[in-house]
Design an enzyme around this catalytic site. Structure first.
Site, PDB file in Angstrom:
ATOM      1  N   ALA A   1     -24.048 -19.873  -6.013  1.00 34.84           N
ATOM      2  CA  ALA A   1     -25.341 -19.735  -6.720  1.00 34.84           C
ATOM      3  C   ALA A   1     -26.454 -20.334  -5.880  1.00 34.84           C
ATOM      4  O   ALA A   1     -27.244 -21.151  -6.352  1.00 34.84           O
ATOM      5  CB  ALA A   1     -25.277 -20.401  -8.089  1.00 34.84           C
TER       6      ALA A   1
ATOM      7  N   SER B   1     -21.647 -15.334  -0.989  1.00 35.85           N
ATOM      8  CA  SER B   1     -22.875 -15.916  -0.392  1.00 35.85           C
ATOM      9  C   SER B   1     -22.738 -17.427  -0.475  1.00 35.85           C
ATOM     10  O   SER B   1     -23.254 -18.068  -1.379  1.00 35.85           O
ATOM     11  CB  SER B   1     -24.108 -15.417  -1.138  1.00 35.85           C
ATOM     12  OG  SER B   1     -23.933 -15.540  -2.539  1.00 35.85           O
TER      13      SER B   1
ATOM     14  N   ALA C   1     -36.758 -18.076   8.187  1.00 31.08           N
ATOM     15  CA  ALA C   1     -37.415 -17.289   9.227  1.00 31.08           C
ATOM     16  C   ALA C   1     -38.666 -17.992   9.761  1.00 31.08           C
ATOM     17  O   ALA C   1     -38.901 -18.015  10.969  1.00 31.08           O
ATOM     18  CB  ALA C   1     -37.774 -15.916   8.673  1.00 31.08           C
TER      19      ALA C   1
ATOM     20  N   HIS D   1     -62.159 -19.632 -10.354  1.00 36.89           N
ATOM     21  CA  HIS D   1     -61.783 -19.409 -11.754  1.00 36.89           C
ATOM     22  C   HIS D   1     -61.987 -17.942 -12.119  1.00 36.89           C
ATOM     23  O   HIS D   1     -63.022 -17.383 -11.761  1.00 36.89           O
ATOM     24  CB  HIS D   1     -62.638 -20.279 -12.674  1.00 36.89           C
ATOM     25  CG  HIS D   1     -62.389 -19.994 -14.124  1.00 36.89           C
ATOM     26  ND1 HIS D   1     -61.286 -20.505 -14.784  1.00 36.89           N
ATOM     27  CD2 HIS D   1     -63.076 -19.247 -15.032  1.00 36.89           C
ATOM     28  CE1 HIS D   1     -61.324 -20.081 -16.050  1.00 36.89           C
ATOM     29  NE2 HIS D   1     -62.383 -19.310 -16.221  1.00 36.89           N
TER      30      HIS D   1
HETATM   31  P1  FAD Z   1     -31.478 -14.172  13.424  1.00 38.05           P
HETATM   32  O1  FAD Z   1     -32.513 -13.532  12.598  1.00 38.05           O
HETATM   33  O2  FAD Z   1     -30.111 -14.291  12.881  1.00 38.05           O
HETATM   34  O3  FAD Z   1     -31.452 -13.356  14.784  1.00 38.05           O
HETATM   35  C1  FAD Z   1     -30.567 -13.660  15.794  1.00 38.05           C
HETATM   36  C2  FAD Z   1     -30.416 -12.443  16.668  1.00 38.05           C
HETATM   37  O4  FAD Z   1     -29.663 -12.826  17.810  1.00 38.05           O
HETATM   38  C3  FAD Z   1     -29.650 -11.292  16.023  1.00 38.05           C
HETATM   39  O5  FAD Z   1     -30.408 -10.121  16.122  1.00 38.05           O
HETATM   40  C4  FAD Z   1     -28.366 -11.176  16.842  1.00 38.05           C
HETATM   41  O6  FAD Z   1     -27.940  -9.831  17.033  1.00 38.05           O
HETATM   42  C5  FAD Z   1     -28.814 -11.771  18.161  1.00 38.05           C
HETATM   43  N1  FAD Z   1     -27.709 -12.325  18.944  1.00 38.05           N
HETATM   44  C6  FAD Z   1     -26.693 -13.121  18.557  1.00 38.05           C
HETATM   45  N2  FAD Z   1     -25.916 -13.447  19.599  1.00 38.05           N
HETATM   46  C7  FAD Z   1     -26.471 -12.836  20.680  1.00 38.05           C
HETATM   47  C8  FAD Z   1     -26.151 -12.796  22.046  1.00 38.05           C
HETATM   48  N3  FAD Z   1     -25.093 -13.456  22.548  1.00 38.05           N
HETATM   49  N4  FAD Z   1     -26.936 -12.046  22.859  1.00 38.05           N
HETATM   50  C9  FAD Z   1     -28.019 -11.367  22.385  1.00 38.05           C
HETATM   51  N5  FAD Z   1     -28.379 -11.393  21.097  1.00 38.05           N
HETATM   52  C10 FAD Z   1     -27.601 -12.125  20.259  1.00 38.05           C
HETATM   53  N6  FAD Z   1     -35.545 -16.631   5.390  1.00 38.05           N
HETATM   54  C11 FAD Z   1     -36.809 -16.783   4.935  1.00 38.05           C
HETATM   55  O7  FAD Z   1     -37.563 -17.585   5.495  1.00 38.05           O
HETATM   56  N7  FAD Z   1     -37.269 -16.049   3.876  1.00 38.05           N
HETATM   57  C12 FAD Z   1     -36.489 -15.158   3.243  1.00 38.05           C
HETATM   58  O8  FAD Z   1     -36.936 -14.519   2.295  1.00 38.05           O
HETATM   59  C13 FAD Z   1     -35.165 -14.981   3.680  1.00 38.05           C
HETATM   60  N8  FAD Z   1     -34.350 -14.095   3.078  1.00 38.05           N
HETATM   61  C14 FAD Z   1     -33.081 -13.926   3.545  1.00 38.05           C
HETATM   62  C15 FAD Z   1     -32.261 -13.016   2.882  1.00 38.05           C
HETATM   63  C16 FAD Z   1     -30.961 -12.826   3.312  1.00 38.05           C
HETATM   64  C17 FAD Z   1     -30.080 -11.845   2.587  1.00 38.05           C
HETATM   65  C18 FAD Z   1     -30.482 -13.543   4.451  1.00 38.05           C
HETATM   66  C19 FAD Z   1     -29.096 -13.311   4.960  1.00 38.05           C
HETATM   67  C20 FAD Z   1     -31.291 -14.439   5.114  1.00 38.05           C
HETATM   68  C21 FAD Z   1     -32.597 -14.651   4.655  1.00 38.05           C
HETATM   69  N9  FAD Z   1     -33.454 -15.562   5.265  1.00 38.05           N
HETATM   70  C22 FAD Z   1     -34.717 -15.754   4.786  1.00 38.05           C
HETATM   71  C23 FAD Z   1     -33.018 -16.354   6.427  1.00 38.05           C
HETATM   72  C24 FAD Z   1     -33.579 -15.718   7.724  1.00 38.05           C
HETATM   73  O9  FAD Z   1     -33.127 -14.389   7.804  1.00 38.05           O
HETATM   74  C25 FAD Z   1     -33.098 -16.518   8.925  1.00 38.05           C
HETATM   75  O10 FAD Z   1     -33.442 -17.878   8.761  1.00 38.05           O
HETATM   76  C26 FAD Z   1     -33.762 -15.988  10.194  1.00 38.05           C
HETATM   77  O11 FAD Z   1     -33.441 -14.638  10.382  1.00 38.05           O
HETATM   78  C27 FAD Z   1     -33.313 -16.807  11.397  1.00 38.05           C
HETATM   79  O12 FAD Z   1     -33.921 -16.299  12.520  1.00 38.05           O
HETATM   80  P2  FAD Z   1     -33.242 -16.446  13.972  1.00 38.05           P
HETATM   81  O13 FAD Z   1     -34.189 -15.787  14.913  1.00 38.05           O
HETATM   82  O14 FAD Z   1     -32.872 -17.846  14.195  1.00 38.05           O
HETATM   83  O15 FAD Z   1     -31.885 -15.642  13.879  1.00 38.05           O
HETATM   84  P1  NAI Z   2     -26.990 -21.300   0.235  1.00 33.19           P
HETATM   85  O1  NAI Z   2     -26.666 -22.473   1.064  1.00 33.19           O
HETATM   86  O2  NAI Z   2     -28.365 -21.100  -0.254  1.00 33.19           O
HETATM   87  O3  NAI Z   2     -26.052 -21.287  -1.046  1.00 33.19           O
HETATM   88  C1  NAI Z   2     -24.665 -21.271  -0.950  1.00 33.19           C
HETATM   89  C2  NAI Z   2     -24.108 -21.715  -2.290  1.00 33.19           C
HETATM   90  O4  NAI Z   2     -22.718 -21.466  -2.275  1.00 33.19           O
HETATM   91  C3  NAI Z   2     -24.310 -23.204  -2.541  1.00 33.19           C
HETATM   92  O5  NAI Z   2     -24.833 -23.399  -3.829  1.00 33.19           O
HETATM   93  C4  NAI Z   2     -22.914 -23.770  -2.374  1.00 33.19           C
HETATM   94  O6  NAI Z   2     -22.687 -24.915  -3.153  1.00 33.19           O
HETATM   95  C5  NAI Z   2     -22.063 -22.601  -2.824  1.00 33.19           C
HETATM   96  N1  NAI Z   2     -20.710 -22.616  -2.302  1.00 33.19           N
HETATM   97  C6  NAI Z   2     -20.290 -22.991  -1.077  1.00 33.19           C
HETATM   98  N2  NAI Z   2     -18.948 -22.845  -0.970  1.00 33.19           N
HETATM   99  C7  NAI Z   2     -18.524 -22.341  -2.156  1.00 33.19           C
HETATM  100  C8  NAI Z   2     -17.250 -21.978  -2.661  1.00 33.19           C
HETATM  101  N3  NAI Z   2     -16.150 -22.090  -1.928  1.00 33.19           N
HETATM  102  N4  NAI Z   2     -17.180 -21.505  -3.923  1.00 33.19           N
HETATM  103  C9  NAI Z   2     -18.296 -21.385  -4.695  1.00 33.19           C
HETATM  104  N5  NAI Z   2     -19.523 -21.737  -4.268  1.00 33.19           N
HETATM  105  C10 NAI Z   2     -19.639 -22.194  -3.006  1.00 33.19           C
HETATM  106  O7  NAI Z   2     -26.480 -20.046   1.087  1.00 33.19           O
HETATM  107  P2  NAI Z   2     -26.696 -18.478   0.920  1.00 33.19           P
HETATM  108  O8  NAI Z   2     -27.148 -18.138  -0.441  1.00 33.19           O
HETATM  109  O9  NAI Z   2     -25.462 -17.868   1.461  1.00 33.19           O
HETATM  110  O10 NAI Z   2     -27.885 -18.196   1.906  1.00 33.19           O
HETATM  111  C11 NAI Z   2     -27.767 -18.610   3.252  1.00 33.19           C
HETATM  112  C12 NAI Z   2     -29.054 -19.088   3.774  1.00 33.19           C
HETATM  113  O11 NAI Z   2     -29.911 -17.987   4.061  1.00 33.19           O
HETATM  114  C13 NAI Z   2     -29.877 -19.946   2.824  1.00 33.19           C
HETATM  115  O12 NAI Z   2     -29.441 -21.291   2.820  1.00 33.19           O
HETATM  116  C14 NAI Z   2     -31.231 -19.812   3.395  1.00 33.19           C
HETATM  117  O13 NAI Z   2     -31.348 -20.682   4.482  1.00 33.19           O
HETATM  118  C15 NAI Z   2     -31.243 -18.384   3.874  1.00 33.19           C
HETATM  119  N6  NAI Z   2     -31.878 -17.538   2.858  1.00 33.19           N
HETATM  120  C16 NAI Z   2     -33.178 -17.777   2.546  1.00 33.19           C
HETATM  121  C17 NAI Z   2     -33.811 -17.033   1.589  1.00 33.19           C
HETATM  122  C18 NAI Z   2     -35.217 -17.365   1.250  1.00 33.19           C
HETATM  123  O14 NAI Z   2     -35.840 -18.109   1.982  1.00 33.19           O
HETATM  124  N7  NAI Z   2     -35.753 -16.847   0.154  1.00 33.19           N
HETATM  125  C19 NAI Z   2     -33.143 -15.933   0.902  1.00 33.19           C
HETATM  126  C20 NAI Z   2     -31.751 -15.792   1.281  1.00 33.19           C
HETATM  127  C21 NAI Z   2     -31.178 -16.559   2.245  1.00 33.19           C
END
Ligand code: FAD
Ligand code: NAI
Length: 477
Positions: A191, A281, A332, A456
Site C-alpha cells: 500500500a 508494488s 523524478a 481570493h
Molecule cells: P529511470 O527513469 O529509471 O531511468 C533510467 C534509465 O537508464 C532507463 O531508461 C534504463 O533503460 C537506463 N539504463 C539502465 N541501465 C543502463 C545501462 N547499463 N546503459 C544504458 N542505459 C541504462 N516520480 C515522481 O517524481 N512523480 C511521479 O508521479 C512518479 N510516478 C511514478 C509512477 C510509477 C508507476 C513508477 C514506477 C515510478 C514513478 N515515479 C514518480 C518515480 C520516477 O519514475 C523515478 O524516480 C525516476 O524515473 C528516476 O529517474 P532516473 O533517471 O534516476 O531513472
Molecule cells: P513504496 O515504497 O512507495 O511502497 C511499497 C509498499 O510495499 C510499502 O508500504 C511497504 O511497506 C510494502 N511492502 C514491502 N514489502 C512487502 C511485502 N512483502 N508484503 C506486503 N507489503 C510490502 O513503493 P512502490 O509503491 O513500489 O513505488 C516505488 C517508488 O516509486 C516509490 O517509493 C516512489 O519513490 C516512486 N513512485 C513515486 C510516485 C509519485 O511520486 N507520485 C508514484 C509511484 C511511484
C-alpha cells in the site's frame, strides 16, 4: 575508433536526459547511452518516468477521475449524464500517445542540444585518463570514451521471492499500466505510492481492489493527520479494501488464470485472496547489475546503490551518479535536480540541492503532498514545534468546485517559527505544495506565509490560514 566526449551519461531517464541537456548547454561535448525499447520494439528515451512511471500513470489517473466525476460528481452541479462507459482500449491509446509525445520530445531536445544518443546498454570497462564505456545493442558492440561519466541507470520493480511476475496475471508497474480490460477483482501487494495510485485507477473504473500491506501502519512516511484523513477517504469513502500487517506466504495461478494469494493476517490467521490480476508494488531496486562497477572499482553498497556524497560524487574521480540509482527518494524531480547539479559541478559552477526541501506527491483523489518533517519526526529530533491546520471545507473556492476534502497542516519551530514541514490533503495538493517548498527553500517562517498576500478566492488561502493557525489566529474559523 571510439568516439570521445567530455561527458557520457549512462541512462536517459529524467536524471540522465536532464544531466545531458544541462551539460550540453554548458558547452560540454555530451553523449547519452540508452537502450530502452518500448512494447513496439522501438528504442525510446525518457526512462521509467516517461515510459512506465510518472507520465503514463498520471494519464490513467486523469481518465479514471473523469469517469468517476461523470458517474458520481456531476449531479451535484445539476448536470445529468446517463450511460457513462469506459473504453479501456481508447484510454490506453491516449496514454500511449502521451508517452510517445514525451519520449519523442526528449529526442528533439537531444538534437537541439547536439547530444549524441548512443543506442544500447553501457558497461564501464576501463579507466585511465579517460573512462571507456562499452555499449551493447543486440549483437552490436561499440565503445565510447569520456573524461566524466554520469551513472543514471535508475531502478526497477523489486521482486518478492516466490511471486513470479509475468506481466500478464501477476504484474509490476509495467503490466499494471497496460491492462486491456478492467479486472473484476484486483489484488495489490504493497500500500505504497504505486499501490494507492494504480489501485485507485482500477477501482474507479469498476474493479474490486484489495491491497495487502506488510506494515501495521498506513502510509508510514506521512504525518499522522494525513494518515487518518487518507485512510478515511480511501477505505470508507472510495471502497479500497486495505489490509495492514499481513505476511505474504505464497502466490499461485489457477488453471482459469485466477491468482491466489495466501497470507497471514495481522492476527496471525491464515487467509486467502483470489483475484483476476495481481499488482506487486513493494518498492524499487537500483539498476547496477550490468554496469561493470567492479571493472573500474566503482563502489556499490550491499543493496545495489552506487555510493555517493552529498554532491553525487562516487569514489572514482570524475564518475558521478544520480537519481534512483543513489540514496534518497526515488522521485523524478530529485533525479532531475541531481542531473543539473552534477552537470554544473563538472562545468566548475557551485550548485546546491537542499534535500530537506524535496516535495512528495501521491496523485490519488484527494492528492497527498508534503515537504519536510512530520510533527512526529520533528518531536523525535527533539525540536519543540507549533502546528497550524486549516480545512478546505470552509474555503470559498473549494466549495465552488466541490473539492472540499482535506486540509493544510504546517509544522513550525516553536522557538523561531521557521517552517519545518507542510502536509496537504486536497484534490490540488500537488500544485499547492510548491508554495511551501519555496518558503522552506528560503528558510521562511509561518508568519512569512501569513503576511504574503494570497489571491481570493483561491485554494492557496488555506495555506495562509494554516500559517495563521500556527499562531492561533486564523481569520476565517
Ligand atoms: P529511470 O527513469 O529509471 O531511468 C533510467 C534509465 O537508464 C532507463 O531508461 C534504463 O533503460 C537506463 N539504463 C539502465 N541501465 C543502463 C545501462 N547499463 N546503459 C544504458 N542505459 C541504462 N516520480 C515522481 O517524481 N512523480 C511521479 O508521479 C512518479 N510516478 C511514478 C509512477 C510509477 C508507476 C513508477 C514506477 C515510478 C514513478 N515515479 C514518480 C518515480 C520516477 O519514475 C523515478 O524516480 C525516476 O524515473 C528516476 O529517474 P532516473 O533517471 O534516476 O531513472
Ligand atoms: P513504496 O515504497 O512507495 O511502497 C511499497 C509498499 O510495499 C510499502 O508500504 C511497504 O511497506 C510494502 N511492502 C514491502 N514489502 C512487502 C511485502 N512483502 N508484503 C506486503 N507489503 C510490502 O513503493 P512502490 O509503491 O513500489 O513505488 C516505488 C517508488 O516509486 C516509490 O517509493 C516512489 O519513490 C516512486 N513512485 C513515486 C510516485 C509519485 O511520486 N507520485 C508514484 C509511484 C511511484
Amino acid at each position: 575508433m571510439s568516439q570521445t566526449f567530455d561527458v557520457v551519461v549512462i541512462g536517459a531517464g529524467p536524471g540522465g536526459y536532464i544531466a545531458a541537456v544541462r551539460a550540453a548547454q554548458l558547452g560540454l561535448k555530451t553523449a547519452c547511452i540508452e537502450g530502452w525499447a518500448n512494447p513496439k520494439g522501438e528504442l525510446a528515451l525518457g526512462g521509467t518516468c516517461l515510459n512506465v512511471g510518472c507520465i503514463p500513470s498520471k494519464a490513467l489517473l486523469a481518465t479514471s477521475e473523469e469517469f468517476e466525476k461523470a458517474n458520481h460528481h456531476l449531479d451535484e452541479h445539476g448536470i445529468s449524464v446517463a450511460g457513462v462507459k469506459i473504453d479501456v482500449g481508447r484510454m490506453q491509446a491516449r496514454k500511449d500517445a502521451i508517452v510517445g509525445k514525451m519520449t519523442k520530445g526528449v529526442e528533439f531536445l537531444f538534437k537541439k542540444n547536439k547530444i549524441t544518443w548512443v543506442k544500447g546498454f553501457g558497461k564501464l570497462v576501463a579507466n585511465g585518463d579517460l573512462y571507456t564505456v562499452e555499449v551493447t545493442l543486440g549483437d552490436r558492440k561499440e565503445s565510447v570514451q569520456a573524461k566524466h561519466v554520469i551513472v543514471a541507470t535508475g531502478s526497477k520493480a523489486r521482486q518478492l521471492p516466490n511471486v513470479p511476475v509475468d506481466n500478464q496475471a501477476i504484474c509490476d508497474n509495467e503490466g499494471a499500466l497496460a491492462f486491456g480490460t478492467v479486472p473484476k477483482r484486483l489484488g495489490v501487494i504493497g500500500a505504497g505510492v504505486i499501490g494507492l495510485e494504480l489501485g485507485s485507477v482500477w477501482r474507479r473504473l469498476g474493479a474490486e481492489v484489495t491491497i495487502l500491506e506488510a506494515l501495521p501502519e498506513f502510509l508510514s512516511p506521512c504525518d499522522e493527520a494525513v494518515q487518518k484523513e487518507a485512510w478515511k477517504a480511501f477505505t470508507k469513502e472510495q471502497g479500497l479494501e486495505i489490509r495492514l500487517g499481513v505476511k505474504i506466504e505464497k502466490v499461485s495461478t489457477r488453471k482459469n488464470s485466477a491468482v491466489v494469494i495466501e497470507y497471514t493476517d495481522d492476527k496471525g490467521l491464515a487467509q486467502k485472496l483470489e483475484c483476476d490480476k495481481l499488482v506487486v508494488s513493494v518498492g524499487r531496486v537500483p539498476n547496477t547489475d550490468g554496469l561493470g562497477a567492479t571493472n573500474v572499482g566503482l563502489k556499490v553498497d550491499e543493496r545495489g546503490f552506487v555510493e555517493v556524497d552529498g554532491q553525487c560524487r562516487t569514489n572514482l574521480p570524475n564518475v558521478w551518479a544520480i537519481g534512483d540509482v543513489v540514496r534518497g527518494p526515488m522521485l523524478a524531480h530529485k533525479a532531475e535536480d541531481e542531473g543539473v547539479m552534477v552537470a554544473e559541478l563538472i562545468a566548475g559552477q557551485k550548485p546546491h540541492i537542499d534535500y530537506d526541501c524535496i516535495p512528495w506527491i501521491i496523485y490519488t483523489s484527494p492528492e497527498i503532498a508534503w515537504v519536510g518533517l512530520t510533527e512526529k519526526k520533528a518531536k523525535e529530533k527533539g525540536i519543540a514545534v507549533r502546528t497550524g491546520q486549516f480545512p478546505f471545507a470552509i474555503n470559498g473556492r473549494a466549495l465552488g468546485t466541490g473539492q472540499t476534502q482535506g486540509f493544510v497542516k504546517i509544522v513550525a519551530d516553536a522557538a523561531t517559527d521557521r517552517v519545518l514541514g507542510v502536509h496537504i490533503v486536497h484534490a490540488h495538493a500537488s500544485d499547492l505544495i510548491q508554495e511551501a517548498v519555496t518558503v522552506m527553500e528560503f528558510k521562511g517562517a509561518a508568519e512569512d506565509i501569513a503576511r504574503i498576500c494570497h489571491g481570493h478566492p483561491t485554494l492557496s488561502e488555506v495555506m495562509r490560514e494554516a500559517a495563521l493557525a500556527v499562531d492561533k489566529r486564523s481569520l476565517n474559523s
